[in-house]
Each structure stands twice: as C-alpha cells, then as structure tokens.
Write a protein that holds these residues in place. Structure first.
Motif, PDB file in Angstrom:
ATOM      1  N   CYS A 249       0.797  -1.224   0.000  1.00 53.15           N
ATOM      2  CA  CYS A 249       0.000   0.000   0.000  1.00 53.15           C
ATOM      3  C   CYS A 249       0.835   1.283   0.000  1.00 53.15           C
ATOM      4  O   CYS A 249       0.412   2.283  -0.570  1.00 53.15           O
ATOM      5  CB  CYS A 249      -0.913  -0.049   1.226  1.00 53.15           C
ATOM      6  SG  CYS A 249      -2.355   0.993   1.158  1.00 53.15           S
ATOM      7  N   TYR A 250       1.982   1.238   0.610  1.00 50.68           N
ATOM      8  CA  TYR A 250       2.782   2.456   0.788  1.00 50.68           C
ATOM      9  C   TYR A 250       4.231   2.193   0.383  1.00 50.68           C
ATOM     10  O   TYR A 250       4.928   1.410   1.016  1.00 50.68           O
ATOM     11  CB  TYR A 250       2.729   2.929   2.246  1.00 50.68           C
ATOM     12  CG  TYR A 250       1.314   3.122   2.745  1.00 50.68           C
ATOM     13  CD1 TYR A 250       0.551   4.198   2.312  1.00 50.68           C
ATOM     14  CD2 TYR A 250       0.739   2.219   3.620  1.00 50.68           C
ATOM     15  CE1 TYR A 250      -0.748   4.373   2.760  1.00 50.68           C
ATOM     16  CE2 TYR A 250      -0.557   2.382   4.074  1.00 50.68           C
ATOM     17  CZ  TYR A 250      -1.298   3.462   3.635  1.00 50.68           C
ATOM     18  OH  TYR A 250      -2.582   3.629   4.080  1.00 50.68           O
ATOM     19  N   GLU A 251       4.657   2.883  -0.630  1.00 53.67           N
ATOM     20  CA  GLU A 251       5.999   2.678  -1.172  1.00 53.67           C
ATOM     21  C   GLU A 251       7.105   3.030  -0.179  1.00 53.67           C
ATOM     22  O   GLU A 251       8.167   2.418  -0.173  1.00 53.67           O
ATOM     23  CB  GLU A 251       6.156   3.515  -2.445  1.00 53.67           C
ATOM     24  CG  GLU A 251       7.415   3.217  -3.209  1.00 53.67           C
ATOM     25  CD  GLU A 251       7.456   3.956  -4.523  1.00 53.67           C
ATOM     26  OE1 GLU A 251       8.357   4.801  -4.698  1.00 53.67           O
ATOM     27  OE2 GLU A 251       6.588   3.699  -5.374  1.00 53.67           O
TER      28      GLU A 251
ATOM     29  N   CYS B 120      -4.088   4.359   0.350  1.00 51.09           N
ATOM     30  CA  CYS B 120      -3.001   3.686  -0.379  1.00 51.09           C
ATOM     31  C   CYS B 120      -2.547   4.524  -1.571  1.00 51.09           C
ATOM     32  O   CYS B 120      -3.348   5.181  -2.221  1.00 51.09           O
ATOM     33  CB  CYS B 120      -3.458   2.334  -0.892  1.00 51.09           C
ATOM     34  SG  CYS B 120      -3.634   1.096   0.380  1.00 51.09           S
ATOM     35  N   ASP B 121      -1.236   4.465  -1.800  1.00 47.10           N
ATOM     36  CA  ASP B 121      -0.624   5.093  -2.976  1.00 47.10           C
ATOM     37  C   ASP B 121      -0.767   6.600  -3.023  1.00 47.10           C
ATOM     38  O   ASP B 121      -0.520   7.203  -4.048  1.00 47.10           O
ATOM     39  CB  ASP B 121      -1.155   4.491  -4.270  1.00 47.10           C
ATOM     40  CG  ASP B 121      -0.855   3.012  -4.370  1.00 47.10           C
ATOM     41  OD1 ASP B 121      -1.734   2.300  -4.855  1.00 47.10           O
ATOM     42  OD2 ASP B 121       0.235   2.585  -3.945  1.00 47.10           O
ATOM     43  N   GLU B 122      -1.146   7.240  -1.924  1.00 41.89           N
ATOM     44  CA  GLU B 122      -1.201   8.696  -1.887  1.00 41.89           C
ATOM     45  C   GLU B 122      -0.232   9.210  -0.855  1.00 41.89           C
ATOM     46  O   GLU B 122      -0.539  10.077  -0.063  1.00 41.89           O
ATOM     47  CB  GLU B 122      -2.634   9.173  -1.584  1.00 41.89           C
ATOM     48  CG  GLU B 122      -3.592   8.910  -2.715  1.00 41.89           C
ATOM     49  CD  GLU B 122      -4.915   9.578  -2.459  1.00 41.89           C
ATOM     50  OE1 GLU B 122      -5.001  10.522  -1.670  1.00 41.89           O
ATOM     51  OE2 GLU B 122      -5.904   9.125  -3.071  1.00 41.89           O
ATOM     52  N   ASN B 123       0.957   8.654  -0.851  1.00 41.78           N
ATOM     53  CA  ASN B 123       1.935   9.070   0.134  1.00 41.78           C
ATOM     54  C   ASN B 123       2.936   9.948  -0.547  1.00 41.78           C
ATOM     55  O   ASN B 123       3.953  10.252  -0.207  1.00 41.78           O
ATOM     56  CB  ASN B 123       2.557   7.856   0.824  1.00 41.78           C
ATOM     57  CG  ASN B 123       3.007   6.817  -0.161  1.00 41.78           C
ATOM     58  OD1 ASN B 123       3.284   7.115  -1.310  1.00 41.78           O
ATOM     59  ND2 ASN B 123       3.020   5.582   0.285  1.00 41.78           N
TER      60      ASN B 123
END
Length: 128
Positions: free
Chosen positions: A34-36, A125-128
């Motif tokens: 979910c988070y790079e 998710c993916d908005e970090n």
C-alpha cells in the motif's frame, strides 16, 4: 580411542543440527502493498512441528513519524484484516516481530497510514 571417535561423531552431528536450524538471511527490503515508503523484510527462522516461524521488520522511509496497520494472511484471496498497529520514527527500522504460519508462505497487508500518533487523518493507499 573408540570413545574419542564416538564423542567426535556426536559433537559433529550436534553441530550439523545446530547449523541446519540456523535462521536464514534477511530477504531484501520490499515496499509494502500500500505504501511505497514503508518497506519490510522477512527471514525464515525454523519449523516448529507443522508451524513455520518467521521474523518481520519494517523500515520507515518518511522523514516524519508514521503510524500504520498491518496484517498477515496465508491465502492471498482471503479478506485481509490489519489487526496490528506499528509506530515508527523517521528513518527507523523496527525490532523484529515474530510471525507464525501453517504454510511456507504468507502475505503482508498494510493500511491506515497516519502521520499523527493518535491515528487520525488516514492516508489512502498510494497517496503518500
């Protein structure tokens, strides 16, 4: 002389068993699903009967404190419930967490990332 050989064989067989049960090396750091910028790595420790013992670590690549949920599933199609919470300081690597599974593999899921210690204002998710 026979006693010496017998003791040597017993000692060597004990050492072989010890080395055979030694933990494997850590796998490479991998971004979570979910988070790079939250990475994890695992290493296989040993088998306890029909259970497999692992160690899991997280690494925070953000320059600020993070709080997030994670969960372990043995089936990739199972409903992933993130039942554990982890807090990490900027650039911190967590202490190893023990994980036990019935299968020789597992899937790690993360969600509910927040930059607030109380967990408010979750980041999707993916908005970090």
């Amino acid at each position: 002389m026979k006693i010496f050989y017998l003791l040597s064989i017993l000692t060597l067989s004990g050492l072989c068993k010890t080395f055979a049960q030694a933990p494997e090396k850590w796998m490479d750091w991998t971004p979570t699903n979910c988070y790079e910028k939250i990475e994890y790595r695992v290493r296989y420790m040993k088998t306890n009967g029909s259970r497999h013992e692992w160690q899991l670590q997280f690494r925070n690549n953000f320059n600020r404190l993070i709080v997030f949920n994670y969960g372990i599933e043995e089936d990739s199609t199972a409903l992933a419930l993130t039942t554990h919470r982890k807090t990490l300081k900027p650039q911190e690597v967590s202490e190893p967490v023990q994980v036990y599974t019935q299968k020789e593999n597992f899937f790690l899921f993360t969600d509910k990332l927040s930059f607030n210690i109380d967990g408010r204002d979750n980041i999707p998710c993916d908005e970090n």
